[in-house]
Design a protein around this motif. Structure first.
Motif, PDB file in Angstrom:
ATOM      1  N   SER A 182     -37.021  19.199   4.220  1.00 47.18           N
ATOM      2  CA  SER A 182     -38.042  18.471   4.721  1.00 47.18           C
ATOM      3  C   SER A 182     -37.958  17.033   4.761  1.00 47.18           C
ATOM      4  N   TYR A 213     -38.700  21.912   8.448  1.00 46.11           N
ATOM      5  CA  TYR A 213     -39.775  21.983   7.541  1.00 46.11           C
ATOM      6  C   TYR A 213     -39.804  23.400   7.049  1.00 46.11           C
ATOM      7  N   ASP A 216     -43.225  24.958   5.737  1.00 49.81           N
ATOM      8  CA  ASP A 216     -44.442  25.317   6.422  1.00 49.81           C
ATOM      9  C   ASP A 216     -44.449  26.699   6.867  1.00 49.81           C
ATOM     10  N   THR A 235     -50.319  23.654   4.306  1.00 51.11           N
ATOM     11  CA  THR A 235     -49.521  22.243   4.451  1.00 51.11           C
ATOM     12  C   THR A 235     -50.073  21.452   3.790  1.00 51.11           C
ATOM     13  N   CYS A 262     -42.968  13.492  13.964  1.00 50.52           N
ATOM     14  CA  CYS A 262     -42.087  14.750  13.416  1.00 50.52           C
ATOM     15  C   CYS A 262     -42.773  15.941  13.030  1.00 50.52           C
ATOM     16  N   ASN A 263     -43.945  15.763  12.401  1.00 49.04           N
ATOM     17  CA  ASN A 263     -44.362  17.128  11.687  1.00 49.04           C
ATOM     18  C   ASN A 263     -45.951  16.968  11.791  1.00 49.04           C
TER      19      ASN A 263
END
Length: 322
Positions: A182, A213, A216, A235, A262-263
């Protein structure tokens, strides 16, 4: 694998070769915190970022009896390199001068004492106000508020009542886990995603390589290393703290946007302790995703959609009692 223990909440921690993890989390982790006497609340680097300029270590390795009500002596290195002990008389004055308001280093009280954790109704309302949430996450007035549907009902109600869960000085969960995959994905070749910005207890190196990632996918499942087994709960949503400067790391305001793009502002996972034990650097990592994949996420999201209504009920009930 890297293992980290943080003796004082919101200060730099200590890399260690092994961690003992019991039911309440990492042994001797965050047994101290700085109390903001002006605002009558436990200080956090979200609103007292200069705390990140300090680092902490124990004077001697904590014994097995260290815990709530029994915090061993801690040595704090101030931003100018001065070392001060929790057993001395100069530390509170130095911390107050650093933060520009009256503060006191405070040990984690016994489990039956919630006085350092409990929030007033005013403090809870302030924490959930859009203005404060935006400040905590480094958001402008035009940006959308973060997705909090990953929080369980229990977590939301705990956050509504307490600055930190009773019996701990952690923000939410007993153990925080992050993978090198990650970090590499987030940094995308840049040298900005330093693990110290994200303050995990365990940084795991997975056998599989590549981007993404991976942790997750563990939510609702479990992860094992050494003799320890963790139940992965959700998360980790990222506030403004990783952007803050600390020794060896510069201010990085771009990190907030990068995390969002990104996430969706998530990096790493929180976990409860299923099996206590010891983890050592070099231990193998075994991750078990939930079955069927994604089921736990749907349950969590459903609970999360009702959280603000439940927080409001808690506040209204408290107001009526007062």
């Amino acid at each position: 694998m890297q293992l980290w223990r943080f003796p004082v909440k919101s200060m730099g921690g200590t890399p260690v070769d092994e961690l003992r993890i019991d039911r309440r989390g990492v042994h001797a982790d965050r047994l101290w915190a700085v109390r903001d006497l002006e605002h009558d609340i436990t200080a956090s680097a979200r609103r007292a970022p200069k705390l990140l300029g300090c680092s902490a270590r124990y004077a001697v390795d904590p014994g097995p009896d260290a815990g709530p009500g029994n915090a061993p002596e801690v040595i704090i290195t101030m931003p100018d390199g001065t070392e001060l002990s929790s057993a001395g008389t100069e530390l509170d004055g130095a911390l107050s001068e650093l933060l520009g308001r009256k503060v006191r280093l405070t040990a984690l009280p016994p489990l039956d004492d919630t006085s350092l954790h409990r929030l007033s109704v005013r403090q809870t309302r302030a924490n959930y106000s859009p203005t404060e949430v935006r400040r905590d996450f480094g958001l402008s007035s035009s940006e959308t508020l973060p997705d909090t549907s990953v929080f369980s009902t229990k977590q939301v109600l705990t956050l509504a009542r307490y600055a930190t869960p009773p019996g701990t000085f952690v923000d939410l969960s007993p153990v925080h886990v992050l993978s090198t995959n990650s970090l590499a994905t987030l940094s995308a070749g840049a040298d900005t995603a330093d693990v110290r910005r994200f303050r995990p207890n365990v940084l795991v190196t997975l056998d599989e390589t590549g981007t993404g990632y991976p942790e997750d996918g563990w939510v609702g499942g479990s992860v094992e290393f050494g003799s320890v087994a963790l139940q992965v709960t959700n998360t980790t949503i990222r506030c403004v703290v990783p952007t803050r400067p600390q020794p060896g790391l510069e201010l990085d305001r771009t990190l907030t946007r990068r995390l969002a793009e990104c996430n969706n502002r998530f990096l790493g996972v929180y976990a409860d302790v299923a099996t206590a034990g010891v983890v050592r650097v070099g231990d193998a990592v075994r991750a078990h995703e939930p079955a069927p994949p994604g089921a736990m996420r749907r349950v969590t999201a459903t609970a999360g959609r009702t959280m603000m209504r439940q927080v409001q009920r808690v506040l209204e009930a408290t107001v009526l009692r007062e």
